[in-house]
Design a protein around this motif. Structure first.
Motif, mmCIF file in Angstrom:
data_model
loop_
_atom_site.group_PDB
_atom_site.id
_atom_site.type_symbol
_atom_site.label_atom_id
_atom_site.label_comp_id
_atom_site.label_asym_id
_atom_site.label_seq_id
_atom_site.Cartn_x
_atom_site.Cartn_y
_atom_site.Cartn_z
ATOM 1 N N ILE A 182 26.056 -22.395 7.147
ATOM 2 C CA ILE A 182 27.067 -23.364 6.728
ATOM 3 C C ILE A 182 28.369 -22.669 6.323
ATOM 4 O O ILE A 182 29.463 -23.103 6.679
ATOM 5 N N MET A 183 28.250 -21.578 5.570
ATOM 6 C CA MET A 183 29.441 -20.926 5.032
ATOM 7 C C MET A 183 30.270 -20.237 6.116
ATOM 8 O O MET A 183 31.490 -20.255 6.067
ATOM 9 N N LYS A 184 29.594 -19.628 7.097
ATOM 10 C CA LYS A 184 30.317 -18.954 8.179
ATOM 11 C C LYS A 184 29.463 -19.011 9.437
ATOM 12 O O LYS A 184 28.310 -18.562 9.433
ATOM 13 N N GLU A 185 30.002 -19.566 10.485
ATOM 14 C CA GLU A 185 29.271 -19.749 11.734
ATOM 15 C C GLU A 185 28.723 -18.417 12.250
ATOM 16 O O GLU A 185 29.431 -17.420 12.358
ATOM 17 N N GLY A 186 27.421 -18.418 12.524
ATOM 18 C CA GLY A 186 26.784 -17.236 13.081
ATOM 19 C C GLY A 186 26.244 -16.265 12.061
ATOM 20 O O GLY A 186 25.520 -15.328 12.413
ATOM 21 N N GLU A 187 26.581 -16.466 10.759
ATOM 22 C CA GLU A 187 26.076 -15.589 9.696
ATOM 23 C C GLU A 187 25.099 -16.381 8.827
ATOM 24 O O GLU A 187 25.500 -17.071 7.895
ATOM 25 N N PHE A 188 23.822 -16.274 9.157
ATOM 26 C CA PHE A 188 22.807 -17.037 8.437
ATOM 27 C C PHE A 188 22.480 -16.371 7.106
ATOM 28 O O PHE A 188 22.401 -15.148 7.008
ATOM 29 N N GLN A 189 22.301 -17.222 6.087
ATOM 30 C CA GLN A 189 21.881 -16.715 4.793
ATOM 31 C C GLN A 189 20.992 -17.750 4.110
ATOM 32 O O GLN A 189 21.024 -18.934 4.437
ATOM 33 N N TRP A 190 20.199 -17.264 3.172
ATOM 34 C CA TRP A 190 19.261 -18.116 2.458
ATOM 35 C C TRP A 190 19.940 -18.828 1.290
ATOM 36 O O TRP A 190 21.029 -18.422 0.870
ATOM 37 N N VAL A 191 19.306 -19.859 0.778
ATOM 38 C CA VAL A 191 19.911 -20.648 -0.300
ATOM 39 C C VAL A 191 20.068 -19.849 -1.593
ATOM 40 O O VAL A 191 20.813 -20.260 -2.483
ATOM 41 N N ASN A 192 19.389 -18.711 -1.720
ATOM 42 C CA ASN A 192 19.590 -17.870 -2.897
ATOM 43 C C ASN A 192 20.714 -16.856 -2.686
ATOM 44 O O ASN A 192 20.949 -15.997 -3.537
ATOM 45 N N GLY A 193 21.408 -16.956 -1.546
ATOM 46 C CA GLY A 193 22.544 -16.080 -1.275
ATOM 47 C C GLY A 193 22.219 -14.851 -0.452
ATOM 48 O O GLY A 193 23.130 -14.144 -0.014
ATOM 49 N N ALA A 194 20.919 -14.571 -0.227
ATOM 50 C CA ALA A 194 20.540 -13.388 0.552
ATOM 51 C C ALA A 194 20.876 -13.585 2.025
ATOM 52 O O ALA A 194 20.596 -14.636 2.600
ATOM 53 N N LYS A 195 21.486 -12.581 2.625
ATOM 54 C CA LYS A 195 21.832 -12.653 4.045
ATOM 55 C C LYS A 195 20.588 -12.399 4.903
ATOM 56 O O LYS A 195 19.666 -11.689 4.493
ATOM 57 N N LEU A 196 20.577 -12.965 6.077
ATOM 58 C CA LEU A 196 19.451 -12.805 6.992
ATOM 59 C C LEU A 196 19.579 -11.462 7.695
ATOM 60 O O LEU A 196 20.237 -11.343 8.733
ATOM 61 N N THR A 197 18.956 -10.441 7.125
ATOM 62 C CA THR A 197 19.063 -9.090 7.683
ATOM 63 C C THR A 197 17.707 -8.490 8.017
ATOM 64 O O THR A 197 17.638 -7.438 8.639
ATOM 65 N N GLY A 198 16.618 -9.129 7.590
ATOM 66 C CA GLY A 198 15.291 -8.563 7.823
ATOM 67 C C GLY A 198 14.454 -9.429 8.738
ATOM 68 O O GLY A 198 14.819 -9.686 9.885
ATOM 69 N N TYR A 199 13.327 -9.880 8.222
ATOM 70 C CA TYR A 199 12.359 -10.642 9.012
ATOM 71 C C TYR A 199 12.947 -11.955 9.521
ATOM 72 O O TYR A 199 13.647 -12.657 8.792
ATOM 73 N N THR A 200 12.662 -12.288 10.788
ATOM 74 C CA THR A 200 13.021 -13.582 11.357
ATOM 75 C C THR A 200 11.838 -14.106 12.174
ATOM 76 O O THR A 200 10.937 -13.344 12.533
ATOM 77 N N HIS A 201 11.874 -15.400 12.459
ATOM 78 C CA HIS A 201 10.780 -16.005 13.234
ATOM 79 C C HIS A 201 11.356 -17.069 14.171
ATOM 80 O O HIS A 201 10.859 -18.185 14.251
ATOM 81 N N TRP A 202 12.436 -16.699 14.875
ATOM 82 C CA TRP A 202 13.119 -17.645 15.747
ATOM 83 C C TRP A 202 12.267 -18.010 16.963
ATOM 84 O O TRP A 202 11.547 -17.173 17.512
ATOM 85 N N ALA A 203 12.391 -19.252 17.379
ATOM 86 C CA ALA A 203 11.820 -19.669 18.657
ATOM 87 C C ALA A 203 12.629 -19.024 19.778
ATOM 88 O O ALA A 203 13.763 -18.565 19.569
ATOM 89 N N GLY A 204 12.082 -18.975 20.979
ATOM 90 C CA GLY A 204 12.787 -18.397 22.103
ATOM 91 C C GLY A 204 14.125 -19.073 22.354
ATOM 92 O O GLY A 204 14.219 -20.289 22.386
ATOM 93 N N GLY A 205 15.190 -18.275 22.501
ATOM 94 C CA GLY A 205 16.519 -18.820 22.753
ATOM 95 C C GLY A 205 17.247 -19.310 21.518
ATOM 96 O O GLY A 205 18.370 -19.832 21.627
#
Length: 231
Positions: free
Chosen positions: A91-114
């Motif tokens: 929400i805050m910046k397109e393409g930069e995912f982060q968690w509701v506690n403010g932590a940026k998405l830099t480690g584990y992910t579980h995205w579906a294909g594509g």
């Protein structure tokens, strides 16, 4: 007198009941994730992402954060063939995912294909800023206004069963704001499906309003041509 064998059976049953209760020190209806040291609650209602997070904050929690595969595995055992919001967005910046506690998405992910991807409707890009666990139990980014998802709340649990419940809940923001790095920032509702407005969406601090262009009047969220009401 009660037979000794029956007494032994009753003792064993009561022992199992006590053990089961002590293994889940969370409040009734919440699941204890021991490895993550937190309590999880699975909603039955369906809300947009922002409303879902606000609902979690009412319980002193927030939408679920997933930093390790073991948490994803635990959640997979709790949910079945449905869609659930988690506390991840860009929400805050397109393409930069982060968690509701403010932590940026830099480690584990579980995205579906594509995923994550950009969705187009009638040739126009549609913002997909919020993340849910889909029917296949993978992450998928979709429009935050999606009304067809349940949600998972989390709050801090005791380190060990029977431990101190006197934990400090995460800070909560007022309606219309989102928590980032322990600060509350205004949510631009107009970036989500134009706020549901028919023509113009004006973002304000903590809220928004729909407006119409010249010669139109506002009827709820819809703009109606003034000439159309002249008999």
């Amino acid at each position: 007198m009660m037979p000794s064998s029956l007494v032994l059976v009753l003792v064993l049953v009561l022992s199992v009941m006590v053990t089961t209760a002590s293994d889940n020190p969370c409040e009734k209806g919440w699941h204890y994730h021991r490895e993550g040291k937190k309590c999880l609650w699975i909603s039955n209602t369906r809300l947009p992402w922002i409303d879902a997070n606000s609902e979690c904050q009412k319980f002193g929690g927030r939408l679920l954060t997933i930093f390790k595969p073991i948490t994803q595995h635990y959640v997979n055992k709790l949910i079945h063939n449905d869609r659930f919001w988690i506390g991840l967005s860009d929400i805050m910046k397109e393409g930069e995912f982060q968690w509701v506690n403010g932590a940026k998405l830099t480690g584990y992910t579980h995205w579906a294909g594509g995923q994550p991807d950009v969705y187009k409707l009638h040739g126009k890009e549609v913002n997909e800023d919020c993340v849910m666990i889909d029917n296949e139990k993978y992450w998928n980014d979709v429009a935050c206004s999606d009304m067809n998802a349940r949600f998972i709340c989390e709050k801090t649990g005791p380190e060990t069963p029977g431990g101190n419940w006197g934990v400090t809940p995460p800070p909560a923001c007022e309606e219309g704001y989102t928590l980032v790095d322990e600060h509350c920032y205004d949510i631009d509702e107009c970036s989500f499906n134009n706020g549901g407005c028919d023509q113009l969406c004006i973002n304000n601090k903590g809220s928004f309003e729909c407006k119409c262009m010249f010669d139109y009047y506002l009827n709820g969220t819809q703009c109606v041509l003034e000439d159309s009401i002249i008999g």
